[in-house]
Each structure stands twice: as structure tokens, then as C-alpha cells.
Design a protein around this motif. Sequence first.
Motif, PDB file in Angstrom:
ATOM      1  N   PRO A  78       0.783  -1.221   0.125  1.00 50.92           N
ATOM      2  CA  PRO A  78       0.185  -0.051  -0.213  1.00 50.92           C
ATOM      3  C   PRO A  78       1.006   1.140  -0.101  1.00 50.92           C
ATOM      4  CG  PRO A  78      -0.788  -1.488   1.784  1.00 50.92           C
ATOM      5  CD  PRO A  78       0.635  -1.952   1.153  1.00 50.92           C
ATOM      6  N   ASN A  79       0.507   2.283  -0.660  1.00 47.48           N
ATOM      7  CA  ASN A  79       1.430   3.319  -0.895  1.00 47.48           C
ATOM      8  C   ASN A  79       1.801   4.209   0.316  1.00 47.48           C
ATOM      9  OD1 ASN A  79       0.931   6.912  -1.709  1.00 47.48           O
ATOM     10  ND2 ASN A  79       2.471   5.412  -2.536  1.00 47.48           N
ATOM     11  N   GLY A  80       0.684   4.032   1.266  1.00 44.35           N
ATOM     12  CA  GLY A  80       1.136   4.671   2.818  1.00 44.35           C
ATOM     13  C   GLY A  80       2.241   3.818   3.402  1.00 44.35           C
ATOM     14  N   MET A  81       2.554   2.669   3.111  1.00 39.06           N
ATOM     15  CA  MET A  81       3.576   1.701   3.692  1.00 39.06           C
ATOM     16  C   MET A  81       5.031   1.800   2.917  1.00 39.06           C
ATOM     17  SD  MET A  81       2.308   0.356   6.417  1.00 39.06           S
ATOM     18  CE  MET A  81       0.667   0.396   7.120  1.00 39.06           C
ATOM     19  N   ASP A  82       5.079   2.823   2.007  1.00 38.72           N
ATOM     20  CA  ASP A  82       6.407   2.783   1.102  1.00 38.72           C
ATOM     21  C   ASP A  82       7.588   3.496   1.716  1.00 38.72           C
ATOM     22  OD1 ASP A  82       7.436   1.893  -1.299  1.00 38.72           O
ATOM     23  OD2 ASP A  82       7.361   4.076  -2.069  1.00 38.72           O
ATOM     24  N   VAL A 102       5.043   1.855  12.837  1.00 41.92           N
ATOM     25  CA  VAL A 102       4.605   0.321  12.499  1.00 41.92           C
ATOM     26  C   VAL A 102       4.253   0.258  10.839  1.00 41.92           C
ATOM     27  CG1 VAL A 102       3.381  -1.755  12.886  1.00 41.92           C
ATOM     28  CG2 VAL A 102       3.661   0.195  14.608  1.00 41.92           C
ATOM     29  N   TYR A 103       5.094  -0.590  10.147  1.00 45.34           N
ATOM     30  CA  TYR A 103       4.689  -0.843   8.842  1.00 45.34           C
ATOM     31  C   TYR A 103       4.097  -2.182   8.602  1.00 45.34           C
ATOM     32  CZ  TYR A 103       7.916   2.850   7.765  1.00 45.34           C
ATOM     33  OH  TYR A 103       8.717   4.069   7.546  1.00 45.34           O
ATOM     34  N   GLU A 104       3.105  -2.378   7.929  1.00 47.21           N
ATOM     35  CA  GLU A 104       2.197  -3.531   7.768  1.00 47.21           C
ATOM     36  C   GLU A 104       1.934  -3.664   6.166  1.00 47.21           C
ATOM     37  OE1 GLU A 104      -0.512  -3.859  11.886  1.00 47.21           O
ATOM     38  OE2 GLU A 104      -1.304  -3.112  10.147  1.00 47.21           O
ATOM     39  N   PHE A 105       2.575  -5.178   5.793  1.00 50.02           N
ATOM     40  CA  PHE A 105       2.034  -4.941   4.577  1.00 50.02           C
ATOM     41  C   PHE A 105       2.291  -6.662   4.081  1.00 50.02           C
ATOM     42  CE2 PHE A 105       6.374  -3.556   4.327  1.00 50.02           C
ATOM     43  CZ  PHE A 105       7.071  -4.560   3.443  1.00 50.02           C
ATOM     44  N   GLU A 106       1.575  -7.235   3.086  1.00 46.31           N
ATOM     45  CA  GLU A 106       1.823  -8.642   2.590  1.00 46.31           C
ATOM     46  C   GLU A 106       3.015  -8.731   1.656  1.00 46.31           C
ATOM     47  OE1 GLU A 106      -1.590 -10.339   0.738  1.00 46.31           O
ATOM     48  OE2 GLU A 106      -0.447 -12.073  -0.078  1.00 46.31           O
ATOM     49  N   ALA A 107       3.948  -9.814   1.964  1.00 46.97           N
ATOM     50  CA  ALA A 107       4.854  -9.792   1.220  1.00 46.97           C
ATOM     51  C   ALA A 107       4.626 -10.385  -0.129  1.00 46.97           C
ATOM     52  CB  ALA A 107       6.263 -10.453   1.771  1.00 46.97           C
ATOM     53  N   LYS A 108       4.226  -9.884  -1.440  1.00 49.09           N
ATOM     54  CA  LYS A 108       3.472 -10.292  -2.284  1.00 49.09           C
ATOM     55  C   LYS A 108       4.394 -11.059  -3.165  1.00 49.09           C
ATOM     56  CE  LYS A 108      -0.669  -7.497  -2.407  1.00 49.09           C
ATOM     57  NZ  LYS A 108      -1.194  -6.245  -2.753  1.00 49.09           N
ATOM     58  N   ARG A 109       5.459 -10.520  -3.560  1.00 45.20           N
ATOM     59  CA  ARG A 109       6.012 -10.856  -4.714  1.00 45.20           C
ATOM     60  C   ARG A 109       7.667 -11.749  -4.232  1.00 45.20           C
ATOM     61  NH1 ARG A 109      10.107  -8.758  -7.842  1.00 45.20           N
ATOM     62  NH2 ARG A 109       9.929  -6.660  -7.225  1.00 45.20           N
ATOM     63  N   PRO A 110       7.626 -13.055  -4.548  1.00 44.70           N
ATOM     64  CA  PRO A 110       9.011 -13.683  -4.204  1.00 44.70           C
ATOM     65  C   PRO A 110      10.307 -12.697  -4.976  1.00 44.70           C
ATOM     66  CG  PRO A 110       8.003 -15.115  -5.772  1.00 44.70           C
ATOM     67  CD  PRO A 110       7.082 -13.768  -5.444  1.00 44.70           C
ATOM     68  N   GLY A 111      11.334 -12.601  -4.184  1.00 42.94           N
ATOM     69  CA  GLY A 111      12.567 -12.287  -4.897  1.00 42.94           C
ATOM     70  C   GLY A 111      13.431 -11.597  -3.906  1.00 42.94           C
ATOM     71  N   THR A 112      14.298 -10.675  -4.566  1.00 34.45           N
ATOM     72  CA  THR A 112      15.455 -10.056  -3.719  1.00 34.45           C
ATOM     73  C   THR A 112      14.913  -8.406  -3.644  1.00 34.45           C
ATOM     74  OG1 THR A 112      16.803 -11.591  -4.870  1.00 34.45           O
ATOM     75  CG2 THR A 112      17.818  -9.553  -3.998  1.00 34.45           C
TER      76      THR A 112
END
Length: 457
Positions: free
Chosen positions: A135-139, A156-166
Motif C-alpha cells: 500500500p502506498n502509505g507503507m512505502d 509500524v509498517y504492515e504489508f503482505e510480502a506479495k512477490r518472491p525475490g530480492t
Amino acid sequence: MNTRRRFFGQSAAGLIGAALVSRVGAASLPEAPIRTTPDMAPPLQPSSGRPYSPVVTLNGWSLPWRMNSGWKEFHLVAEPVVRQIAAGMNAHLWGYNGQSPGPTIEVVEGDKVRLFVTNKLPEHTTIHWHGQRLPNGMDGVGGLTQPHIRPGKTFVYEFEAKRPGTFMYHPHADEMVQMAMGMMGFWVTHPKNPKFMPVDRDFVFLLGAFDIEPGSFTPRVNTMLDFNLFAFNTRVFPGIDPLVVRRNDRVRIRVGNLTMTNHPIHLHGHEFEVTGTDGGWTHPSSRWPEVTTDIGVGQMRAIEFIANEPGDWALHCHKSHHTMNAMGHDVPTMIGVDHRGVVEKINRLVPDYMVMGERGMADMGEMEMPLPDNTLPMMTGRGQYGAIEMGGMFTVLKVRDGLARNDYKDPGPYQHPAGTVAFEWTGQLPVAERPAPAAASKMSLKVRKPPAGHAGH
Ligand SMILES: [Cu+2]
């Protein structure tokens, strides 16, 4: 003065700690482990959450987490740290949880991630989660997507780790200063399916650059391009760990670039493919073999290869100034200049003076000239055959038979099979016929033009 400053510093830290405990309550905030040694921690095997194969952070570590009602919770503390750049030199930097770079964050695709960020710096900060879908507000761009984290505050930052990678993390607040001071860290999102692109050893490190005057401790934060220390995970050779692998292991090396220039990273003895970029995993049909990959500013690359050639193989940036340390870059070229008679005169005034560079710079790797406190030789490191004459962004890939699966201990120098080391030719040499040198060219060797610049005008 010094004692007084330290007293105030400690009091402030104590107050921050106390404020955190009283406001949030000790039980609701995850621990913020700190690490004080600059060596490589063994891979952090996941003890909770989804399974994955952990990475190895060169001269670093991965941050432990706790699971809390389906959230994977981490606690980063932005704070001043002392980082040993290599034995003999400490730098006063800013980092996270006791080190620069900060600990590697490892999560799994689909994890709900909650990151507590406590600011113990003297100025405000934020963290940008470089490369993530969120979400933009977590950037983490101070002023643009969130208020700054003031000294003493925890966000506090909260988000889903959507994309696997580096991925990487770094501040997006007073960015030039905070990154020049060493604030950066690695992030790996492992694939949900553990059978996706498995490897036997998975190394990660960040490229960093610092400008620290010999004899001083704090980087010059206003330097734009002329850095004098180029580092893997804020360590310079010979302070960098070797990459130890078993023969025939499939090896992945992930590199992120948080310096101000590109770095062509070159591996000896093997071809690799770029299997991952900032945008994710490359399609197999798009890959081609390389021995050098250029990593641009702000980019990440994952390279992979089968380590099927035993030996001690150099892995380094191919910009040769980036494989040197801080001493004396600002010296004139003396190759071909006749010093005879001059050294004795100078020695009467400066007993430690040594001639540098009249036959090239290799003498630098061998000599032992007194150095200012808290700096490192430009060309350093020793191997079984003598001086390696490297510094900065240089390390060794050590491919060995018979290592255990999780054995990352330095196995020592490679024992070459008989007859496989370059050797001296002791037979006859043919007589080379060359034209006689012209008298004029002999003269021109003795002329040294004044250095460029306008100091004398
Ligand atoms: Cu470089």
C-alpha cells in the motif's frame, strides 16, 4: 566534553527505552535483537511460519521474528553503530540493530509482515522497502507517504510480502546523509513453493561506498562520487568473508547496489546466469551466460551457477579502483621517474618516507609503511603465494570437495594438484629484436608535468 556527551547520549537512550516500555507495554513490542560482531552468522533456520531455505548474509545476519496472530513481526532499531570495516579500522556509522548494514529480513511469499521501526538517531528517519508491492502509505517516503519518524518514536509498517525475490531497505528521509552513514539492509522474500528454483547455497550482500579520511571515523556525507572505501556489506577485503561452497553445489549470489555508481561484479572460473533482477525472477529463455554482470545504482541481481571447479576463485568488482582501500589515491604517477639520490635527502627530513610507484604500485602490497591510526593499506591481503594486492570489493569463492551441507567455515588455501599452478619458465629465451629507442623518447620520460588543477594560478 567527551564524558559529558557520552553521559547525555546514554541518558537519552535510557529515556527512549523507558518511554517505549511504558507506552506500548513490554509484551506488545517484539524484541529488537542486536549483533555486535562483524562476522557471518549461520543461516537462520525458520522456527515458525512457512518453511524456506534461509540465505547467508556475508559478514551479517538475519533478524529473528515472532509470529503474532498470523503476522510475522520484526523490530528494527535505527541507531548509531560502530562497524569494523576490516581488522584495524572501525567506522562510526548509522545502521540498524547494532550493525551496518542492518540485519537481513527473510519472509515467505504471502506472509503478512509487521515491522516496528524505532528511531534512536539524532534526526528523523523512515524506511523505504525497496522493490516491494505494498500500500502506498507503507512505502516509507518521508513527507510524501507518511510523517517522518522523529527521534525516540516507533512506527509500524504492515504489508503482505506479495512477490518472491530480492529486495532492500533504506531510509527515504535525509537520504543522502543517512545512506552515506551506512543505513541499508537486505530483504529476501522466499517463494511459497520451496521447490521453486532451489539452490544449495544462497549468499546475499549489499554494495556500499564510504568516504572516510585515513585517521578519522565518520564518513564524509557530502561526497558525491569520490569515495575511498568500496564495500561488500560494509566490509572491505581482507575483512570480507569468503563464499565457501561444496563442489557441484548450485550457488546463488544476490547483490544489491546502494552506492552512487555501477559495479561490474566479476566471478573467476565459472559462468553464471542472471536469474533474478529488481523485477523478479528472469524467464529461463531470457538468460545468457556471463562472467561479469553490471549492477546499476539501486538495482538488485541474483546470479546462479554450478560450482564445479574446485579452487580459490576471485569474486570482485571489475572497476579496479574499487578493489583498493583508503590510502593515497591522490598521488602522482611516478612510473619511469628516476628517484635515485632523492630518497636519501627526503629521509633526512622524513625518516619513514618511501618511494611509491616508480616501478608500478605492486610495492604497496608488500611494504609495511607506518599508517595513520584507523585506516587500512590500499592494497592488502595475503594468500599462500604472497600479497594479493586487493582491498575493497574483493572476496574469494572457495569451492571444495567434501564439505558438509551447512559448513561455511573457511577451509584455508586451496591445495592445487601437482602440475596445475602457473610456473616459471627456466629454459632458453629467444632474442627479441627491437628498434633502438629514439633519444627524444628517453628525454620525455624524465619530464613530469605539473598536476592538473588550478592551485598555482
Ligand atoms: Cu565497483
